[in-house]
Design an enzyme around this catalytic site. Structure first.
Site, short mmCIF file in Angstrom:
data_model
loop_
_atom_site.label_atom_id
_atom_site.label_comp_id
_atom_site.label_asym_id
_atom_site.label_seq_id
_atom_site.Cartn_x
_atom_site.Cartn_y
_atom_site.Cartn_z
N GLY A 75 0.85 -1.18 0.00
CA GLY A 75 0.00 0.00 0.00
C GLY A 75 0.89 1.23 0.00
O GLY A 75 2.09 1.16 -0.28
N HIS A 299 -16.85 5.83 10.13
CA HIS A 299 -17.00 6.92 9.17
C HIS A 299 -18.48 7.22 8.96
O HIS A 299 -19.27 6.33 8.75
CB HIS A 299 -16.35 6.50 7.85
CG HIS A 299 -16.10 7.64 6.94
ND1 HIS A 299 -17.12 8.31 6.33
CD2 HIS A 299 -14.95 8.23 6.54
CE1 HIS A 299 -16.59 9.27 5.58
NE2 HIS A 299 -15.29 9.24 5.69
N ARG A 364 -15.65 13.18 12.46
CA ARG A 364 -16.33 11.95 12.09
C ARG A 364 -17.06 11.28 13.24
O ARG A 364 -18.19 10.81 13.07
CB ARG A 364 -15.29 10.96 11.58
CG ARG A 364 -14.69 11.42 10.31
CD ARG A 364 -13.60 10.53 9.86
NE ARG A 364 -13.22 10.98 8.52
CZ ARG A 364 -12.28 10.43 7.80
NH1 ARG A 364 -11.60 9.42 8.26
NH2 ARG A 364 -12.01 10.88 6.59
N ARG A 473 -8.61 9.81 13.89
CA ARG A 473 -7.79 10.31 12.80
C ARG A 473 -8.54 11.39 12.04
O ARG A 473 -9.71 11.24 11.73
CB ARG A 473 -7.43 9.18 11.84
CG ARG A 473 -6.70 9.61 10.61
CD ARG A 473 -6.33 8.44 9.73
NE ARG A 473 -7.49 7.81 9.13
CZ ARG A 473 -8.08 8.22 8.02
NH1 ARG A 473 -7.64 9.29 7.38
NH2 ARG A 473 -9.12 7.57 7.52
C1 LIG Z 1 -12.83 3.68 1.52
C2 LIG Z 1 -11.69 4.35 2.22
C3 LIG Z 1 -11.41 5.69 1.96
C4 LIG Z 1 -10.34 6.32 2.58
N1 LIG Z 1 -10.10 7.63 2.29
C5 LIG Z 1 -9.03 8.23 2.86
C6 LIG Z 1 -8.73 9.58 2.55
O1 LIG Z 1 -9.44 10.24 1.76
N2 LIG Z 1 -7.64 10.14 3.10
C7 LIG Z 1 -6.84 9.46 3.95
O2 LIG Z 1 -5.86 10.02 4.39
N3 LIG Z 1 -7.11 8.17 4.27
C8 LIG Z 1 -8.18 7.54 3.75
N4 LIG Z 1 -8.45 6.24 4.06
C9 LIG Z 1 -7.52 5.48 4.92
C10 LIG Z 1 -6.31 5.04 4.12
O3 LIG Z 1 -6.69 4.69 2.83
C11 LIG Z 1 -5.59 3.84 4.70
O4 LIG Z 1 -5.42 4.00 6.04
C12 LIG Z 1 -4.21 3.70 4.11
O5 LIG Z 1 -4.29 3.68 2.72
C13 LIG Z 1 -3.51 2.46 4.59
O6 LIG Z 1 -2.33 2.27 3.84
P1 LIG Z 1 -1.30 1.15 4.19
O7 LIG Z 1 -0.21 1.27 3.21
O8 LIG Z 1 -0.95 1.20 5.61
O9 LIG Z 1 -2.06 -0.24 3.99
P2 LIG Z 1 -2.88 -0.86 2.76
O10 LIG Z 1 -3.03 0.06 1.65
O11 LIG Z 1 -4.09 -1.47 3.36
O12 LIG Z 1 -1.95 -2.01 2.25
C14 LIG Z 1 -1.81 -3.22 2.91
C15 LIG Z 1 -0.87 -4.08 2.11
O13 LIG Z 1 -0.48 -5.17 2.88
C16 LIG Z 1 -0.62 -6.36 2.16
N5 LIG Z 1 -0.90 -7.40 3.12
C17 LIG Z 1 -1.75 -7.38 4.16
N6 LIG Z 1 -1.66 -8.51 4.84
C18 LIG Z 1 -0.74 -9.27 4.24
C19 LIG Z 1 -0.20 -10.55 4.49
N7 LIG Z 1 -0.59 -11.28 5.52
N8 LIG Z 1 0.72 -11.02 3.64
C20 LIG Z 1 1.14 -10.28 2.58
N9 LIG Z 1 0.69 -9.06 2.32
C21 LIG Z 1 -0.25 -8.57 3.14
C22 LIG Z 1 -1.72 -6.09 1.19
O14 LIG Z 1 -1.59 -6.94 0.10
C23 LIG Z 1 -1.44 -4.64 0.85
O15 LIG Z 1 -0.50 -4.59 -0.16
C24 LIG Z 1 -9.52 5.60 3.46
C25 LIG Z 1 -9.82 4.27 3.73
C26 LIG Z 1 -10.91 3.66 3.15
C27 LIG Z 1 -11.25 2.27 3.52
#
Ligand SMILES: Cc1cc2nc3c(=O)[nH]c(=O)nc-3n(C[C@H](O)[C@H](O)[C@H](O)COP(=O)(O)OP(=O)(O)OC[C@H]3O[C@@H](n4cnc5c(N)ncnc54)[C@H](O)[C@@H]3O)c2cc1C
Ligand code: HEM
Ligand code: HEM
Ligand code: SF4
Ligand code: F3S
Ligand code: FES
Lengths: 675, 227, 247
Positions: A75, A299, A364, A473
């Site tokens: 991500g 949310h 929120r 948040r």
């Molecule tokens: C609908 C929605 C809208 C949002 N809008 C906003 C916004 O407008 N602004 C904002 O700031 N935030 C927003 N958020 C929150 C934000 O999107 C997330 O908190 C953030 O993107 C998380 O990023 P990350 O890189 O930590 O994890 P993620 O993007 O969730 O990535 C997780 C990664 O880990 C991998 N993974 C997980 N478990 C395993 C495993 N066991 N083995 C191998 N790989 C694994 C997955 O494949 C993925 O690649 C939103 C969230 C949602 C749900």
């Protein structure tokens, strides 16, 4: 696999209890030593990060190739870190469970990303973003971390623009900003309603560039199922190739978890179907503390549930609240009427009424709880699900009158289309219906200022760590945090750790590796041989109901204790009666889900215990026992200004609670008031 | 694919098709104009045919320009057919497994007929050259050294006219898609408006070519053009 | 609603596949297409038959993970992703044929799941701007005309689902590739690598076994993000320009 005997809620033990006798969680946990973040720098807040960067030791470029890094997750947090560390010359391996890194859940973020650029000259600054974030988090975050986040926020925008992220622009060609989620300055950068997508694609492209340069190897459709901790250090992971079923050992000098949030413990949430806690939970079981697990964000603007087949909930960007007005009928009798026929005087614009200065833009948690309250009063709208109408109107009639249909379509067109597609209703003609849903978790693995967990060599970034958001948040801050961690923080802090490397190689026959492999194989074997009668999904749905009912928006002592009993019973049944067909030698989606749900059970229980312990209303969550006379959340800084960091004590054991006190030097704690 | 060559890509092949196709188009339009001289009568038509052979004299030898044209056309044909065959094979491999059920939403029938339409045109061309240029076949057994008379003799036979009409429909379909396709391949259709214009132009030219060519055989059959 | 489902089942990448027929009663028009399949899978699981494997993650039309050939149309009869398709688009008693994406470059993994790694490798070949972390100039130092920024955004919304390839009779990924080339080509940041980008991406595309485009237009009709054919024109133009520049 042996199952725990359940510890009943009545069996209270006071052993070693330090705090007052209000602690509802007595008997559910063991108090532990307080923790301090040893890496937290001191000195003037504005200089802490530059000092830390300077202190962090350097790694000779020639040595970097010899140092290997495993990153779980692609991500925003994972992809940005992988790209940056790959560029720096380390030997990086990344993992994700989807078929491409571009599909990580970050892709779904809609609204935008904050940065203290002050392009609008409206009084924004690093300090104000810092202040707003701490305040938004209800004074339950670490000030040094938050300040750093605000500080690097500006670099993120520069970086993304240089990568070609097509942010919205003004006619002069410069970047546009909007105000978002309860703040009064315009500091949110956006790309229509698809900001997360554009940011992730930017990071993904940077990652793919490194893959083609050979510095990063990507393992798609690989799920991390266990952490390898050898001689006190995180040294690798056990992953399952989801296509062939092969159980693989990957070893490295350091492991980074960027595996996202665990909102799916509620079954219905706005998270992607595959979002899970497994990576983090396995690390927790190996010694990483889990911090503030009960902090979830609900949310307010999601599309309401339409029936029992529902597999997930869809978020409508919060930006809709900038122009939409939220209301329900004043009279219950009007709830099933066509909303257009309800006259103005019979509508209750309850947010504007209760919170005149913020109106529809209250944070929120306040908006969510207010919606729940009016629905509980019986004034909800939309179809009845289980006898209650759970929905409130989000009405654009005024905005369409004021700005014109085209302007509204231009701003929110894709969201309106999405709504129309899902509900079959036209939001230009009929007010939308919305209801709160689980969206984000502020809790996660405990990390120090360097983002290192309590396991040496295990770093955690993005939503997977307990992060910088405290008890709540601010909108548009998760994207900021994920990218801050990945691009600008972790690459600096991890080098201090790697300066001691490369560490002595461990072989695949190291006892820690063998143990980890075996436990993975046993789990898989167990699921495939139970051959019970219920599907994994049915358990997950039931667990989700329990969590939503008792550990959702509003929690109480009785409810939480009941939930813990229910979860334990259900988990027990799950291990005995789950039905997973197929084999482990090929793609087996039921098997994947079984592993994730198993971990959700353990997490869910810990969340309830954490919620039980935190007898205060703060941030995103409300404790029924802690409210003001007019029903507003009541925080208790004197007793709860700490981070709860939970240590795994074993499957049948009570978790150990370590408290990290929150100390504010650059900001004064205040009760929030949005009235 | 570091160090890849642009000229080795499928898009380069497409460019080859587009350029050769446009050359064909130029020839076809001129040829159609020439054919229509048949309405002006025996002498006008034959003079025109003779004139073709004299253009450029004395700088060029007799039939000089015609040969340049012929060489150009043959080269274009080789390029066009070669590229078509290579792309056809690639496409067949790319979709090795067929769908049990497939709808071609968004595709015009003409676009799906390009390859078999091209084969039809190629077969027609072989017959056509045997008929009028190389072989000078007169199925009525009449004279073959008088282009006008050969033409009238040919189209007096209903099934020969039919062959030509079918071929012209195939050509029309080929151009209907081919012209817009060439514009797209050459990168001239970067906006929705330009794309629409190219499609309209393609349709109009295809119509002109089909009707324009068909007029002469039909007129012969109908007895409007006679010896 | 009652439905008859004809679904492609294939136990592994090299196994033989075949269409299997299932009956499903009690489908609600408010279900999404994938929720309908969830219900089928619950039913199969109860009956002791292995559930049908299909990909999905976000289920809100943005991750590009889902994608099925439904009654001969990629993502089904509406302009949207499979996860955003709802059962109200079908009628009671209908027979629905469901197949995986078919393309030599997208081998079947199992049942309805295919491997789209080829898309990642096309991006690896050049679908990026080479900028190292920390070396970026101040964001406002390079203005971008709003129209260009908006157009770049519009084509950057491609979700990499592969419906364009699935729908294209030639199995071409030109729309996907064109979207990226156009996105980066519209921005000042994308200019320095413009020629190499298009050449390397197209070469990789060909290498992966995708077919050449003959401008049929089925791709754009199937694209859930309505990426227009303009991008293929731009792709062709960029390649032609690269040839001119001697690449
Ligand atoms: C609908 C929605 C809208 C949002 N809008 C906003 C916004 O407008 N602004 C904002 O700031 N935030 C927003 N958020 C929150 C934000 O999107 C997330 O908190 C953030 O993107 C998380 O990023 P990350 O890189 O930590 O994890 P993620 O993007 O969730 O990535 C997780 C990664 O880990 C991998 N993974 C997980 N478990 C395993 C495993 N066991 N083995 C191998 N790989 C694994 C997955 O494949 C993925 O690649 C939103 C969230 C949602 C749900
Ligand atoms: C000789 C037999 C022929 C064959 C086998 C053939 C085949 C094809 C094929 C397969 C295409 C590609 C389809 C496409 O790109 O859309 C094509 C394109 C085209 N053809 Fe032909 N064709 C033939 C003759 C002709 C003739 C005689 C003309 C003109 C009078 C012509 C004009 C075109 C044009 C303009 C295109 C579009 C090029 C492009 O796609 O960019 N073709 N042809
Ligand atoms: C009904 C339609 C057509 C008629 C009546 C017609 C008629 C003729 C005639 C009379 C000639 C001989 C001219 C001469 O020797 O001076 C000729 C030559 C030729 N025609 Fe046609 N033609 C038709 C359609 C076409 C089409 C569609 C094509 C191409 C796709 C074509 C390609 C040629 C070629 C290549 C020659 C040979 C030119 C040369 O090298 O001398 N014709 N045609
Ligand atoms: S261009 Fe459209 S159909 Fe093709 S991958 Fe992108 S979004 Fe999917
Ligand atoms: S359908 Fe195929 S042929 Fe080209 S225009 Fe689209 S890629
Ligand atoms: S599941 Fe993400 S686009 Fe359909």
């Amino acid at each position: 696999m042996d199952m725990p005997d359940t510890v009943t809620s009545t069996e209270a033990s006071h052993s070693g209890l330090l705090d007052g006798d209000y602690d509802d969680a007595i008997g559910y946990y063991t108090p532990g030593e307080p923790i301090v973040d040893a890496k937290a720098p001191s000195g003037p807040i504005a200089e802490r990060w530059s000092n830390r960067k300077f202190e962090a030791r350097l790694v000779n470029p020639a040595n970097r190739r010899k140092l290997s890094i495993i990153i779980v997750g692609t991500g925003l947090a994972g992809a940005s870190a992988a790209a940056t560390l790959g560029e720096a010359g380390y030997n990086v391996k990344t993992f994700c469970y989807q078929d491409s890194p571009r599909r990580a859940h970050s892709i779904a973020a809609q609204g935008g990303i904050n940065a203290a650029k002050n392009y609008k000259e409206d009084g924004d600054s690093v300090h104000r973003l810092f202040y707003d974030t701490v305040k938004g988090g209800d004074y339950r975050s670490r000030e040094s971390n938050v300040y750093r986040l605000a500080e690097v926020s500006t670099n993120i925008i520069d970086q993304c623009v240089a990568q070609g992220v097509p942010f919205a622009r003004e006619y002069g060609g410069l970047l546009d900003n909007r105000s978002f989620g309860g703040v009064q300055v315009s500091r949110t950068f956006y790309a229509r309603g698809q900001t997360g997508q554009q940011l992730l694609i930017g990071a993904y492209q940077a990652l793919e560039r490194q893959i083609s340069a050979g510095t990063v190897s990507m393992f798609t459709r690989h799920e991390m199922l266990e952490l390898i901790v050898a001689d006190g250090k995180a040294r690798g992971i056990i992953a399952r190739d989801m296509v062939t079923g092969e159980i693989q050992t990957h070893l490295a000098d350091v492991v980074v978890l960027a595996s996202g949030g665990y909102g799916n413990v509620f079954y219905l949430s706005t998270n992607a179907m595959g979002s899970n806690v497994t990576a983090a939970w396995r690390a927790h079981r190996k010694g990483a503390y889990m911090a503030n697990p009960c902090y979830t964000q609900i949310h307010p603007t999601c599309i309401p549930v339409s029936g029992s087949h529902q597999s997930k909930l869809t978020l409508m960007s919060e930006s809709l609240r900038n122009d939409g007005r939220i209301w329900v009928p004043k009279n219950q009798a009007d709830c099933d009427k066509d909303p257009r026929e309800i006259p103005e005087e019979d509508r209750d614009y309850y947010l504007e009424r209760i919170y005149p200065s913020f109106g529809n833009l209250v944070p929120r948690d306040i908006a969510s709880r207010a919606a729940k309250n009016v629905c509980d009063e019986g004034r909800g709208v939309g179809p009845e699900v289980d006898g209650v109408r759970r929905g409130v109107y989000l009405d654009f009639a005024d905005a369409i009158d004021r700005l014109g249909r085209d302007a509204v379509a231009n701003k929110y067109g894709n969201l309106f289309d999405m709504y129309a597609r899902i509900t079959g209703e036209d939001p230009y003609a009929v007010p939308m219906r919305i209801y709160p849903a689980v969206h984000y978790v502020m809790g996660g693995l405990w990390v120090d200022y360097d983002l290192q967990s309590t396991i040496s060599g295990l770093f955690v970034t993005g939503e997977a760590n307990f992060s910088d958001h405290g008890a709540n948040r601010l909108g548009a801050s998760a994207l900021m945090q994920g990218l801050a961690d990945g691009y600008f923080v972790l690459p600096h802090t991890i080098r201090d750790y790697l300066a001691d490397g490369p560490f002595e190689a461990i072989g695949e026959d190291h006892p820690a590796v063998l143990e980890a492999r075996e436990s993975v194989e046993q789990r898989i074997e167990h699921f495939l041989t139970v051959n019970g009668s219920r599907s994994v999904d049915s358990y997950h749905r039931e667990l989700g109901n329990i969590m939503w009912e008792y550990c959702g928006m509003e929690r109480s002592e009785d409810g939480l204790k009941k939930a813990i009993d229910l979860i334990r019973g259900l988990r027990d049944d799950f291990y005995r009666n789950v039905k997973v067909l197929g084999t482990s030698e090929s793609l087996n989606q039921s098997l994947e889900k079984a592993g994730r749900v198993a971990d959700f059970f353990e997490l869910g229980e810990l969340m309830c215990i954490d919620a039980l312990n935190r007898r205060e209303s703060c941030g995103g969550h409300f404790r029924a026992e802690s409210q003001t006379e007019d029903g507003e959340a009541l925080r208790h800084d004197d007793e709860f200004a700490y981070v709860s960091a939970w240590e795994w004590a074993g499957l049948d054991e009570r978790p150990v609670l370590h408290k990290e006190d929150l100390v504010y030097t650059a900001i004064e704690m205040k009760q929030r008031s949005y009235k | 694919m570091k160090g890849a060559r642009a000229s080795r890509t499928t898009i380069a092949l497409k460019l080859g098709m587009a350029v050769s196709g446009i050359l064909f188009l130029g020839f076809v339009l001129a040829h159609m104009y020439g054919n229509l001289k048949a309405f002006a009568g025996h002498d006008a038509f034959n003079e025109y045919a003779e004139h073709l052979r004299e253009i450029g004299e004395p700088m060029l030898p007799h039939e000089g320009l015609l040969w340049i044209l012929r060489v150009g056309l043959i080269a274009a044909l080789v390029v066009h057919v070669y590229c078509a065959v290579v792309l056809w094979r690639r496409a067949a491999r790319a979709r090795g497994t067929h769908y049990v059920m497939k709808k071609h939403t968004g595709a015009t029938r003409a676009s799906l007929m390009m390859r078999w339409g091209g084969v039809t045109i190629l077969l027609f061309l072989i017959w056509h050259l045997l008929n009028f240029t190389i072989g000078k076949v007169n199925v009525q057994g009449g004279a073959t050294n008088d282009p006008y008379n050969l033409l009238v003799d040919t189209f007096d036979v209903w099934w020969l006219t039919l062959i030509y009409i079918v071929a012209m429909l195939a050509l029309g379909a080929h151009l209907h898609h081919g012209i817009w396709s060439a514009a797209q391949t050459l990168g001239w259709t970067g906006t929705a408006a330009k794309r629409q214009r190219a499609k309209t132009v393609g349709f109009v030219i295809a119509l002109i070519v089909t009707v324009g060519f068909s007029l002469v055989p039909l007129a012969v059959l109908a007895g409007i053009i006679t010896k | 609603m009652k439905l008859t489902l004809k679904i492609w089942r294939q136990s592994g990448p090299t196994a033989e596949g075949a269409i299997h027929t299932y009956q499903l009663d009690d489908v609600s028009p408010d279900m999404s297409f994938l929720e309908m399949l969830d219900v089928l899978n619950e039913q199969l699981n109860d009956q002791g038959e292995e559930p049908v494997a299909f990909d999905s993650d976000c289920r809100e039309g943005i991750c590009g993970m889902c994608g099925l050939m439904i009654n001969g149309e990629a993502h089904g009869p509406e302009v949207t992703t499979t996860c955003q398709l709802h059962m109200r688009s079908f009628t009671d008693g209908e027979t629905i044929t469901i197949e995986p994406w078919r393309s030599d470059a997208f081998p079947v993994v199992k049942d309805l799941v295919v491997d789209r790694g080829a898309f990642d490798r096309i991006i690896q070949a050049g679908g990026y701007v080479s900028v190292n972390t920390g070396s970026a100039p101040e964001a406002h130092s390079v203005p971008v005309p709003k129209d260009d920024a908006d157009r770049a955004f519009n084509v950057a919304t491609c979700i990499g689902c592969g419906a364009c390839v699935a729908a294209c009779p030639n199995g071409s990924a030109s729309l996907f590739m064109g979207a990226k080339v156009t996105h980066l080509g519209l921005l000042p940041q994308g200019q320095p690598e413009r020629d190499e980008r298009v050449v390397n991406m197209v070469a990789q595309h060909d290498h992966e076994g995708f077919g050449g485009c003959t401008n049929i237009g089925a791709c754009t009709a199937a694209c859930p993000k309505e990426i227009p054919l303009d991008v293929i024109s731009q792709l062709n133009k960029d390649l032609r320009t690269a040839i001119k520049h001697g690449h």
